[in-house]
Write a protein that holds these residues in place. Sequence first.
Motif, PDB file in Angstrom:
ATOM      1  N   VAL A 181      -0.975   4.461  22.866  1.00  7.71           N
ATOM      2  CA  VAL A 181      -0.367   3.157  22.589  1.00  7.71           C
ATOM      3  C   VAL A 181       0.180   2.516  23.865  1.00  7.71           C
ATOM      4  O   VAL A 181       0.056   1.308  24.080  1.00  7.71           O
ATOM      5  N   GLU A 182       0.769   3.341  24.745  1.00  6.30           N
ATOM      6  CA  GLU A 182       1.370   2.842  25.979  1.00  6.30           C
ATOM      7  C   GLU A 182       0.357   2.712  27.117  1.00  6.30           C
ATOM      8  O   GLU A 182       0.726   2.445  28.254  1.00  6.30           O
ATOM      9  N   ASP A 183      -0.924   2.936  26.816  1.00 12.17           N
ATOM     10  CA  ASP A 183      -2.005   2.768  27.788  1.00 12.17           C
ATOM     11  C   ASP A 183      -1.888   3.733  28.968  1.00 12.17           C
ATOM     12  O   ASP A 183      -2.214   3.399  30.109  1.00 12.17           O
ATOM     13  N   ILE A 184      -1.423   4.935  28.670  1.00 11.54           N
ATOM     14  CA  ILE A 184      -1.331   5.987  29.679  1.00 11.54           C
ATOM     15  C   ILE A 184      -2.578   6.873  29.621  1.00 11.54           C
ATOM     16  O   ILE A 184      -3.168   7.209  30.645  1.00 11.54           O
ATOM     17  N   TRP A 185      -2.974   7.262  28.404  1.00  5.10           N
ATOM     18  CA  TRP A 185      -4.125   8.124  28.203  1.00  5.10           C
ATOM     19  C   TRP A 185      -5.214   7.426  27.398  1.00  5.10           C
ATOM     20  O   TRP A 185      -4.980   6.379  26.787  1.00  5.10           O
ATOM     21  N   ASP A 186      -6.403   8.017  27.407  1.00  8.97           N
ATOM     22  CA  ASP A 186      -7.526   7.513  26.631  1.00  8.97           C
ATOM     23  C   ASP A 186      -8.154   8.671  25.858  1.00  8.97           C
ATOM     24  O   ASP A 186      -7.760   9.829  26.012  1.00  8.97           O
ATOM     25  N   LEU A 238      -1.706  17.341  32.157  1.00  7.82           N
ATOM     26  CA  LEU A 238      -2.023  15.921  32.161  1.00  7.82           C
ATOM     27  C   LEU A 238      -0.763  15.086  32.357  1.00  7.82           C
ATOM     28  O   LEU A 238      -0.762  14.090  33.101  1.00  7.82           O
ATOM     29  N   LEU A 239       0.309  15.480  31.697  1.00  7.87           N
ATOM     30  CA  LEU A 239       1.581  14.768  31.812  1.00  7.87           C
ATOM     31  C   LEU A 239       2.052  14.704  33.263  1.00  7.87           C
ATOM     32  O   LEU A 239       2.517  13.658  33.739  1.00  7.87           O
ATOM     33  N   LEU A 240       1.917  15.815  33.994  1.00 12.89           N
ATOM     34  CA  LEU A 240       2.358  15.870  35.389  1.00 12.89           C
ATOM     35  C   LEU A 240       1.611  14.891  36.272  1.00 12.89           C
ATOM     36  O   LEU A 240       2.112  14.490  37.323  1.00 12.89           O
ATOM     37  N   ARG A 241       0.418  14.460  35.856  1.00 15.85           N
ATOM     38  CA  ARG A 241      -0.403  13.563  36.664  1.00 15.85           C
ATOM     39  C   ARG A 241      -0.517  12.163  36.069  1.00 15.85           C
ATOM     40  O   ARG A 241      -1.430  11.413  36.409  1.00 15.85           O
ATOM     41  N   SER A 242       0.433  11.792  35.203  1.00 18.31           N
ATOM     42  CA  SER A 242       0.272  10.561  34.433  1.00 18.31           C
ATOM     43  C   SER A 242       1.179   9.417  34.853  1.00 18.31           C
ATOM     44  O   SER A 242       1.354   8.450  34.117  1.00 18.31           O
TER      45      SER A 242
END
Length: 219
Positions: free
Chosen positions: A49-54, A77-81
């Motif tokens: 929703v926040e356009d961080i991941w796909d 993934l979070l550490l590199r987002s």
Amino acid sequence: MFECVTVRNRMPSKINNPISAEDTQRIKKNWIFLKSELEQEAIRDNFMVEDIWDLPDFQEIDAEKTPQKRNEVFLKLLLRSGPRAYKIFIAALINHNSYHIVEKLERTEITENNQAVLDNQKTHVLTEANLLKFNKVVGSDIEIFGKALQLKQADIDSTRMENSHSVATQIHKIILKWRNRNGKMATLGTFTKSLMDAEAAGASVDWDVFDQGVKEVTS
């Protein structure tokens, strides 16, 4: 199987920036706890929703067979987002009533990095000659390093293509672009923070080379 590959090619991952060094400590110091307690499938939609991941990022998580392994991929993934990701993570945990995780993360002691420069060195503005001392600080991780310096993807790609013969030259050009863009704000302290962020995102940083460079540019 074919459709999965098609989606990945059409929707490349947006993950390429580190979260802050402080938030990285909060995640890494609670790594085992988070792998066990996190319910990533219940909160990850917030990153979409926040356009961080796909979708490819969800597929990478779901490719693992156990909940712990899926949580591990989620955390990596979070550490590199990017800087926004940790705040979104905390907000999602609160919305999911995972207050015990939020409390543990927020109460985590943040320690100073051993490689931090002295206070009287942080304000030193790096000259073009100074930059030569740091050409070998970051191995071949130019992508992560460039993102940690907040450079645009086009700048990173053009630097790599124009200097394909030498990784050291690529690193120098990347730092030079950062310096030219930031002017008097291109200080040793800011550069150090970027290196810490790059390391947190997975780059290999040679702190011995860095320490020697600091001595030479501030002596």
